[in-house]
Design an enzyme around this catalytic site. Structure first.
Site, PDB file in Angstrom:
ATOM      1  N   ASN A 180      37.387  43.346  35.802  1.00  9.37           N
ATOM      2  CA  ASN A 180      37.912  43.264  35.265  1.00  9.37           C
ATOM      3  C   ASN A 180      38.421  41.841  35.237  1.00  9.37           C
ATOM      4  OD1 ASN A 180      40.748  44.909  33.808  1.00  9.37           O
ATOM      5  ND2 ASN A 180      41.443  43.895  36.282  1.00  9.37           N
ATOM      6  N   GLU A 181      38.783  41.392  34.038  1.00  4.54           N
ATOM      7  CA  GLU A 181      39.720  40.180  33.472  1.00  4.54           C
ATOM      8  C   GLU A 181      38.812  39.266  34.482  1.00  4.54           C
ATOM      9  OE1 GLU A 181      44.087  41.194  32.629  1.00  4.54           O
ATOM     10  OE2 GLU A 181      43.318  41.554  34.478  1.00  4.54           O
ATOM     11  N   LEU A 182      37.862  38.937  34.013  1.00  3.74           N
ATOM     12  CA  LEU A 182      36.789  38.163  34.877  1.00  3.74           C
ATOM     13  C   LEU A 182      37.132  36.729  34.352  1.00  3.74           C
ATOM     14  CD1 LEU A 182      34.738  40.492  36.365  1.00  3.74           C
ATOM     15  CD2 LEU A 182      36.097  39.498  37.489  1.00  3.74           C
TER      16      LEU A 182
END
Ligand SMILES: *[C@@H]1O[C@H](CO)[C@@H](O)[C@H](O)[C@H]1NC(C)=O
Ligand SMILES: *[C@@H]1O[C@H](CO)[C@@H](O)[C@H](O)[C@H]1NC(C)=O
Ligand SMILES: *[C@@H]1O[C@H](CO)[C@@H](O)[C@H](O)[C@H]1NC(C)=O
Ligand SMILES: *[C@@H]1O[C@H](CO)[C@@H](O)[C@H](O)[C@H]1NC(C)=O
Ligand SMILES: *[C@@H]1O[C@H](CO)[C@@H](O)[C@H](O)[C@H]1NC(C)=O
Ligand SMILES: *[C@@H]1O[C@H](CO)[C@@H](O)[C@H](O)[C@H]1NC(C)=O
Ligand SMILES: *[C@@H]1O[C@H](CO)[C@@H](O)[C@H](O)[C@H]1NC(C)=O
Length: 919
Positions: free
Chosen positions: A472-474
């Protein structure tokens, strides 16, 4: 039991395989840290659930339990049982098999150390035959769970341990979560509590095998079109390949064969055969077979066709003996995340250059409509099938076809995928990494590799599985934060690639050809996909060409003053996250806080808001729970009349509700904008808002509250996710106002749009305008253009009602269907509008079981029917507008649980935004 279904004449030769479900034994839970506590325990289970059931702790979800029960997470806990009745002298080999241990354990059998474990998401199995042989009396099994909070702190403090630039770790309540392979949100998140639970959270067994016996501990079934490669659209005319691979306890004979029978759901045989290219290692056996596509019906997501499913019976056979059989329910479909470069043909259609970023089901582009699914409870063992069925029914009823199963919870259990298979909900699935960068030492990477292989293989047979994402959201968040704080250092990108490309991509590509992979939920996609490279995907990152569009978008802006400014929304191919938080309803708050805390800024309520958590130790001084409360208040005050009821509970309830109206209004504005993009150069083909549901009762981004109650958002999303919609688009700077009809049907649809201006007392200001339209497949068409600066009337007392009637056909159907939709355009802030008493009248018709609502005096904005506390259900529409001339609006209701009283009808109320103006 050894079975011999294929050759029944051999059934007399079967040898007993013993399987003992450890959940059937009597367990106790005690603590070396808190020696005064010993209670009976459940398996599967978790410490908090046992302590709560036994009255040692209060309901962890009540009040400030999130803070007051921290001591449980700081303790070590021991689960103990006697393996009563276990044969220890049979010559059988004995294994302990754990489908999930949460998380840091030391396992002892007969006072001998068996193993230590440190990954919640792995399946662990240990041959304990020799320990048992030397055991006297009833074998005692003891599993000690170390405090994950303390152990991760110890790991972080090891000399030479890796550190990251400040703020790379999204830090909520407990720090150091990147060092554990445990649900990341167990340490808190901006929508959830921090309990750090521990326990035997998945089923566990003792398996005993005769010398030639095998036990199937995990099954991979991969169904794809011949020639298919990951991330690329396959040839839909190619036959299917069914590849099966079984992970085993015991040793498979070198002469073993594999057979498959494909059955329809009445168990009539569709086809059967012997698998080819069988290869066996000591613990895995694999083979494949080609199946004629004409034999099987396709599986489709909800709204796009039928959910055809089949049973696959896969057997390992040696000579005339069937050694083991696994049956998996699956389906035939291809699902691809197409990220190929925009083609010449697409450019000629007006699509902007760059790359595609959309899903294709069975070769068909479609619009992905849905939301993000977070862990449905902080304690997984109490998540029931009933709860998930009710929740997923709300997903389907809400016109959604896809959920993004957010990384950093837990890999979903099979029963969740089973329900999604049946209901037609695509599950974009993720590895459990999020909002942090992670260690890359070999021990950590090996641990992740095991976790990833196990879970990819376990869930691959589910047709609802739509994608694997690394986390997630990397790429577009944490990596950028690291590179921003430490410019020019290649280390962060290298380490990111070591985990998310070198380890996780092969875990997907090496096990399945049917599923696409992306390293991060939000990504600019690949520069190159080349299967002759060791790692076939080369990332684009920020190597973009101006004017080109790549990738998906993630959008949050807590400055509510720009919430309806379309220029503030991202332009991308797909929106995987966007949102704003709101309060849950009064009925939900009443489950979780004392009556004296039922006001907006009570400390209990403020401390249950974890958006900018007060408990975080992050140095950024903006971390302050009251800021999150303030954002909701400011948004409500900017756009709506705000409540000032004398009764403080009524006032609190109205405030909660008003924050929900803003949330829904904001999401609707973005969803219409993204959906309209299907016909714009960005060719936008998906919107998944943040977030479907709640993990507990708190101010969050959810559209469905913890017990299943729909917020305003879920009703509004249901409305705006209908196949054919009309919506207005207003540039309030220039005054330009347009209306578009958008359709995600797969064939052109025609109809008429009617636009009419009304005053708030309900009088028509000018004759209605009727516009015929044809909207193409997955496209949009403009039906109105004007400018509010040249209106003949004051916007404060003018409301534009738009509605459509259209005829089209749903995908994979032939019968034409009539689609209707309505939408209202008004001045930016309804606080300034000339709202007046609508004179709402509510009735219940016992014959039909429906309610009717009528506005008898003036325009009713955001009409809201409300179910009383204790009643779980939903209306078929809600949060709509009504004009005095509309007559009675009939509203159906589905009650899933009335709490047993049967009195719920009397508790139903109706209101509208006008009520906020009353004292
Ligand atoms: C156990 O001891 C702890 C620490 O002394 C105390 O806080 C807790 O209330 C005790 N619990 C029980 C069930 O006695
Ligand atoms: C974990 O750390 C806390 C706080 O430092 C301490 O009170 C507790 O005893 C520790 N737990 C264990 C099992 O050592
Ligand atoms: C708690 O558990 C951890 C992990 O098993 C262990 O290393 C530690 O010694 C234990 N501490 C106590 C006080 O039991
Ligand atoms: C078909 O077989 C499966 C697996 O053996 C079983 O669970 C299911 O109940 C059967 N279905 C019918 C309709 O008999
Ligand atoms: C299998 O069964 C058949 C029929 O009884 C028999 O002729 C054959 O020898 C058996 N094969 C093996 C490998 O046991
Ligand atoms: C950027 O992309 C182009 C192709 O679009 C490629 O030729 C070039 O090597 C890339 N640059 C970097 C630094 O990767
Ligand atoms: C809205 O109008 C302003 C002023 O004319 C312009 O700068 C802006 O680009 C417009 N926004 C959109 C989304 O068209």
């Amino acid at each position: 039991m050894k079975s011999s279904h294929l050759l029944p004449f051999l059934s007399t030769t079967t040898i007993a395989l013993q399987l003992l479900d450890l959940g059937t034994l009597k367990w106790t839970l005690s603590s070396p840290t808190y020696t005064n506590i010993t209670v009976p325990a459940s398996v599967p289970g978790q410490v908090h659930l046992d302590l709560y059931r036994e009255g040692v702790i209060p309901d962890p979800y009540f009040g400030l339990g999130d803070f007051e029960l921290r001591w449980v997470g700081y303790g070590n806990w021991t689960y103990e049982t006697g393996l009563e009745g276990l044969e220890t002298s049979t010559g059988l080999s004995t294994w302990l098999l754990f489908n999930g241990l949460d998380t840091f354990t030391s396992i002892e059998l007969c006072d001998q150390h068996v193993a230590s474990t440190n990954n919640q998401f792995r399946q662990y199995y240990f041959d304990v035959s020799s320990i048992l042989a030397s055991c006297s009396g009833t074998p005692k099994l003891s599993i000690n769970f170390g405090s994950a909070v303390n152990i991760t702190a110890d790991i972080a403090n090891e000399p030479g341990q890796e550190t990251w630039p400040l703020d790379v770790e999204g830090h909520f309540e407990f720090a150091n979560r990147q060092f554990m392979r445990k649900e990341q949100s167990d340490f808190g998140w901006d929508w959830g509590p921090a309990f750090s639970p521990a326990g035997i959270w998945q089923p566990a067994y003792v398996v005993q095998l005769p010398s030639s016996g095998i036990y199937i501990r995990n099954t991979l079934l991969d169904i794809y079109r011949q020639g298919q490669l990951n991330n690329l659209p396959p040839d839909q005319s190619a036959p299917w390949v069914v590849n099966a691979s079984l992970d085993l306890l015991g040793t498979v004979p070198s002469t073993a064969e594999m057979k498959v029978e494909i059955l329809d759901l009445s168990n009539a045989t569709v086809t059967s055969g012997t698998l080819q290219n069988v290869s066996a290692s000591e613990s895995t056996i694999s083979g494949s077979i080609v199946v004629d596509g004409a034999l099987c019906q396709l599986w489709w997501p909800s709204g796009l066709g039928a959910q055809n499913l089949y049973n696959f019976k896969i057997s390992v056979v040696d000579g005339n003996t069937t050694l083991a059989t696994a049956t998996k329910r699956s389906g035939f479909r291809t699902i691809v995340l197409n990220m190929t470069p925009i083609s010449e043909e697409q450019l000629a259609q007006g699509i902007a250059p760059g790359n595609n970023w959309h899903f294709e089901i069975n070769g068909q582009e479609f619009y992905a409509k849905g939301s993000n699914f977070i862990p449905p409870d902080a304690f997984w063992p109490r998540v029931t099938e009933t709860k998930i069925k009710q929740l997923f029914q709300s997903v389907v009823d809400g016109n959604q076809n896809m959920l993004r199963v957010w990384a950093s919870g837990a890999y979903s259990p099979d029963f969740i995928y089973d329900i999604a298979d049946e209901m037609g909900i695509l599950l974009w699935s993720e590895f459990e990494f999020g909002d942090a960068l992670y260690p890359v030492n070999s021990e950590f990477l090996d641990n992740v590799r095991e976790e990833a292989n196990y879970n990819v293989r376990r869930v691959n047979h589910h047709p609802s599985l739509a994608l694997w994402a690394g986390g997630n959201e990397l790429e577009n968040l944490e990596l950028l934060v690291a590179e921003d704080e430490d410019p020019g250092n290649p280390k962060w990108r290298n380490e990111y690639e070591q985990l998310f490309l070198d380890v996780l991509l092969p875990a997907v590509y090496g096990n399945t050809k049917s599923i696409s992979y992306i390293p991060s939920s939000t990504t600019n996609g690949y520069l190159e996909l080349n299967f002759s490279l060791p790692i076939p995907m080369v990332q684009r990152y920020d190597n973009k060409t101006a004017g080109s569009i790549y990738g998906d978008t993630d959008h949050y802006d807590y400055d509510s003053s720009v919430a309806f400014n379309l220029s503030s929304y991202p332009v991308g191919r797909f929106a995987n996250e966007f949102g704003y938080h709101s309060m849950p309803s009064l009925q939900t708050w009443q489950q979780a806080v004392s009556p004296e805390d039922l006001h907006f800024n009570s400390s209990t309520i403020v401390l249950r808001n974890h958006h900018y958590p007060a408990g975080g130790t992050n140095t950024s001084n903006f971390r302050n729970a009251s800021l999150g409360m303030g954002e909701m208040t400011t948004a409500a005050e900017t756009y709506y009349p705000t409540p000032h009821h004398a009764n403080s509970v009524a006032n609190f309830s109205a405030w909660c509700h008003t924050t929900q109206i803003f949330q829904a209004d904001f999401y609707r504005s973005q969803i219409t904008y993204y959906r309209r993009g299907s016909g714009f150069p960005e060719r936008q083909l998906g919107s998944l808002y943040w977030q479907l549901e709640d993990i507990w009762q708190a101010p969050t981004w959810a559209g469905i509250e913890y017990d299943g109650r729909w917020k305003v958002l879920h009703y509004v999303a249901k409305d705006i996710y209908q196949p054919v919609i009309i919506a207005s688009y207003w540039n309030y700077t220039s005054g330009d106002l347009t209306a578009y009809v958008t359709s995600d049907l797969w064939t052109p649809t025609s109809g008429t749009a009617t636009l009419a201006w009304y005053a708030y007392n309900g009088t028509l200001l000018a004759p209605a305008e009727t516009v015929p339209f044809v909207v193409g497949a997955l496209n949009t068409t403009k039906v109105f253009q004007g400018n509010t600066n040249s209106l003949a009337y004051d916007l404060k007392d003018a409301l534009l009602k738009m509605n459509i009637t259209a005829t089209g056909t749903l995908p994979n159907t032939k019968e034409p269907k009539v689609f209707t939709h309505e939408y209202y355009f008004h001045t930016l802030s309804l606080r300034n509008a000339n709202l007046q008493d609508p004179g709402l009248v509510l009735d219940y018709d016992e014959q039909t079981g429906n309610f009717t609502v009528e506005a008898t005096k003036g325009v009713a904005a955001w009409v809201w029917l409300d179910l009383p506390a204790g009643t779980l259900g939903n209306f078929n529409e809600n949060a709509f507008w009504l004009l005095p001339g509309d007559g009675k609006r009939e509203v159906g209701v589905t009650v899933k649980d009335d709490g047993g009283s049967g009195e719920w009808v009397k508790g139903v109320t109706v209101g509208s935004l006008w009520d906020n103006t009353l004292g």
